[in-house]
Write a protein that holds these residues in place. Structure first.
Motif, PDB file in Angstrom:
ATOM      1  N   THR A 113      62.756  24.450  55.784  1.00 54.29           N
ATOM      2  CA  THR A 113      63.452  23.244  56.245  1.00 54.29           C
ATOM      3  C   THR A 113      64.954  23.335  56.057  1.00 54.29           C
ATOM      4  N   GLY A 114      65.416  24.403  55.452  1.00 58.26           N
ATOM      5  CA  GLY A 114      66.852  24.570  55.293  1.00 58.26           C
ATOM      6  C   GLY A 114      67.403  23.957  54.032  1.00 58.26           C
ATOM      7  N   CYS A 115      66.561  23.554  53.099  1.00 58.58           N
ATOM      8  CA  CYS A 115      67.036  22.958  51.853  1.00 58.58           C
ATOM      9  C   CYS A 115      67.361  24.020  50.812  1.00 58.58           C
ATOM     10  N   ILE A 116      66.854  25.215  51.000  1.00 62.69           N
ATOM     11  CA  ILE A 116      67.174  26.324  50.114  1.00 62.69           C
ATOM     12  C   ILE A 116      67.864  27.383  50.952  1.00 62.69           C
ATOM     13  N   LYS A 117      68.954  27.906  50.471  1.00 55.50           N
ATOM     14  CA  LYS A 117      69.712  28.909  51.201  1.00 55.50           C
ATOM     15  C   LYS A 117      68.935  30.217  51.289  1.00 55.50           C
ATOM     16  N   ASP A 118      68.992  30.822  52.449  1.00 58.53           N
ATOM     17  CA  ASP A 118      68.427  32.141  52.678  1.00 58.53           C
ATOM     18  C   ASP A 118      69.578  32.953  53.252  1.00 58.53           C
ATOM     19  N   GLU A 119      69.893  34.068  52.633  1.00 61.57           N
ATOM     20  CA  GLU A 119      71.091  34.827  52.990  1.00 61.57           C
ATOM     21  C   GLU A 119      71.147  35.239  54.455  1.00 61.57           C
ATOM     22  N   LYS A 120      69.994  35.400  55.114  1.00 63.14           N
ATOM     23  CA  LYS A 120      70.029  35.818  56.515  1.00 63.14           C
ATOM     24  C   LYS A 120      70.337  34.661  57.458  1.00 63.14           C
ATOM     25  N   PHE A 121      70.281  33.436  56.951  1.00 61.59           N
ATOM     26  CA  PHE A 121      70.603  32.271  57.766  1.00 61.59           C
ATOM     27  C   PHE A 121      71.926  31.690  57.303  1.00 61.59           C
ATOM     28  N   THR A 122      72.883  31.633  58.198  1.00 64.78           N
ATOM     29  CA  THR A 122      74.186  31.053  57.889  1.00 64.78           C
ATOM     30  C   THR A 122      74.390  29.815  58.757  1.00 64.78           C
ATOM     31  N   HIS A 123      75.400  29.049  58.432  1.00 61.92           N
ATOM     32  CA  HIS A 123      75.718  27.894  59.277  1.00 61.92           C
ATOM     33  C   HIS A 123      76.026  28.364  60.694  1.00 61.92           C
ATOM     34  N   GLU A 124      76.732  29.472  60.805  1.00 56.54           N
ATOM     35  CA  GLU A 124      77.144  29.975  62.114  1.00 56.54           C
ATOM     36  C   GLU A 124      75.957  30.440  62.948  1.00 56.54           C
ATOM     37  N   ASN A 125      75.057  31.235  62.358  1.00 59.65           N
ATOM     38  CA  ASN A 125      73.983  31.778  63.190  1.00 59.65           C
ATOM     39  C   ASN A 125      72.804  30.817  63.362  1.00 59.65           C
ATOM     40  N   THR A 126      72.865  29.659  62.765  1.00 59.41           N
ATOM     41  CA  THR A 126      71.834  28.642  62.983  1.00 59.41           C
ATOM     42  C   THR A 126      72.351  27.481  63.832  1.00 59.41           C
ATOM     43  N   THR A 127      73.621  27.557  64.221  1.00 60.37           N
ATOM     44  CA  THR A 127      74.222  26.537  65.081  1.00 60.37           C
ATOM     45  C   THR A 127      74.137  27.024  66.520  1.00 60.37           C
ATOM     46  N   LEU A 128      73.479  26.257  67.381  1.00 61.96           N
ATOM     47  CA  LEU A 128      73.273  26.661  68.763  1.00 61.96           C
ATOM     48  C   LEU A 128      74.281  26.034  69.717  1.00 61.96           C
ATOM     49  N   VAL A 129      74.929  24.955  69.296  1.00 65.03           N
ATOM     50  CA  VAL A 129      75.943  24.270  70.097  1.00 65.03           C
ATOM     51  C   VAL A 129      77.212  24.227  69.257  1.00 65.03           C
ATOM     52  N   ASN A 130      78.293  24.744  69.818  1.00 64.61           N
ATOM     53  CA  ASN A 130      79.542  24.858  69.069  1.00 64.61           C
ATOM     54  C   ASN A 130      80.644  24.008  69.686  1.00 64.61           C
ATOM     55  N   VAL A 131      81.750  23.926  68.983  1.00 68.85           N
ATOM     56  CA  VAL A 131      82.915  23.188  69.476  1.00 68.85           C
ATOM     57  C   VAL A 131      83.314  23.767  70.835  1.00 68.85           C
ATOM     58  N   GLY A 132      83.524  22.862  71.791  1.00 67.22           N
ATOM     59  CA  GLY A 132      83.883  23.256  73.149  1.00 67.22           C
ATOM     60  C   GLY A 132      82.702  23.287  74.100  1.00 67.22           C
ATOM     61  N   ASP A 133      81.492  23.373  73.558  1.00 72.04           N
ATOM     62  CA  ASP A 133      80.287  23.391  74.399  1.00 72.04           C
ATOM     63  C   ASP A 133      79.961  21.982  74.890  1.00 72.04           C
ATOM     64  N   THR A 134      79.262  21.927  76.005  1.00 72.94           N
ATOM     65  CA  THR A 134      78.712  20.657  76.466  1.00 72.94           C
ATOM     66  C   THR A 134      77.506  20.336  75.594  1.00 72.94           C
ATOM     67  N   ALA A 135      77.450  19.131  75.089  1.00 72.48           N
ATOM     68  CA  ALA A 135      76.328  18.705  74.249  1.00 72.48           C
ATOM     69  C   ALA A 135      75.087  18.554  75.130  1.00 72.48           C
TER      70      ALA A 135
END
Length: 185
Positions: free
Chosen positions: A30-52
Motif C-alpha cells: 500500500t506504500g506505507c513502508i518504503k521499498d528502495e525500488k519504488f521512488t516518488h518519481e517512478n511511481t508517479t504517472l502524471v507529472n507537472v505539465g501533463d494533462t490530468a
C-alpha cells in the motif's frame, strides 16, 4: 512438557510469523513502508505539465463528479487512505486551512481502494467539509500513480497539472495551497 503443549507453542509461533509477514506485505504493497525500488518519481504517472486524466467519481454526498466538469476552476486533487497516518495528519491540516481561509479553489479528495463506509467514517472524524469520493477499485488512482499516499495534484483551469506532492510534508502542503490561491487571482 507434553506433545500437545509443544504443538500449541509451535502453532502459536507459526501463526504470529504468518500474521507478521502478511502485515508487512500489506503495508509494503500500500506504500506505507518504503521499498528502495519504488521512488516518488517512478511511481508517479502524471507529472507537472501533463494533462490530468479525466475520471468519474462517486461522492459521499451521493452525487457523481468528473474532473472534466471542473474545467475552468483550479482544483486540488488529493488521493488518500483512511489508514495512512500521514493522510490523517494532512487532512486535519487541510480542514484547518479550509475553516480558516475558505479557499477559492476546488478541493476533491479521493480515497484509494477503500469502502464508502470507511471513507465516511474518516470524513466525519476529521470534519471534512469539501468533496470526498471513493475509488474502490483503484481505477482513478492508477491513472495518476502506482504507490504512496497522500498525493496532491494541483490542476489548472485548463486541466494541466501545475504542482504535485507525494506523502505529507507541511511545507509542501502549504506551498501547493498558496500556489492554488495565487492561481485563482
Amino acid at each position: 512438557m507434553s506433545l500437545l503443549n509443544i504443538y500449541e507453542k509451535r502453532r502459536t509461533h507459526l501463526l504470529k510469523a504468518i500474521f507478521f509477514s502478511l502485515a508487512i506485505s500489506l503495508l509494503a504493497s500500500t506504500g506505507c513502508i518504503k521499498d528502495e525500488k519504488f521512488t516518488h518519481e517512478n511511481t508517479t504517472l502524471v507529472n507537472v505539465g501533463d494533462t490530468a486524466p479525466d475520471f468519474s467519481a462517486e461522492l459521499l454526498n451521493g452525487n457523481t463528479t468528473t474532473l472534466s466538469s471542473m474545467h475552468g476552476q483550479v482544483v486540488m486533487l488529493i488521493f488518500f487512505s483512511t489508514e495512512c497516518p500521514d493522510c490523517q495528519t494532512q487532512f486535519a491540516e487541510i480542514q484547518r486551512l479550509v475553516t480558516e481561509k475558505t479557499p477559492s479553489f476546488k478541493i476533491l479528495a479521493i480515497s484509494r481502494g477503500e469502502s464508502v463506509e470507511a471513507t465516511e467514517q474518516f470524513s466525519k472524524k476529521y470534519g471534512i467539509t469539501f468533496d470526498v469520493g471513493t475509488d474502490i477499485d483503484l481505477s482513478i488512482y492508477n491513472l495518476y500513480a502506482s504507490r504512496y499516499v497522500p498525493r496532491n495534484f494541483l490542476i489548472s483551469p485548463a486541466g494541466r497539472v501545475e504542482a504535485l506532492t507525494v506523502e505529507y510534508n507541511p511545507d509542501e502542503l502549504h506551498a501547493i495551497w498558496n500556489k492554488a490561491e495565487a492561481m485563482c487571482k
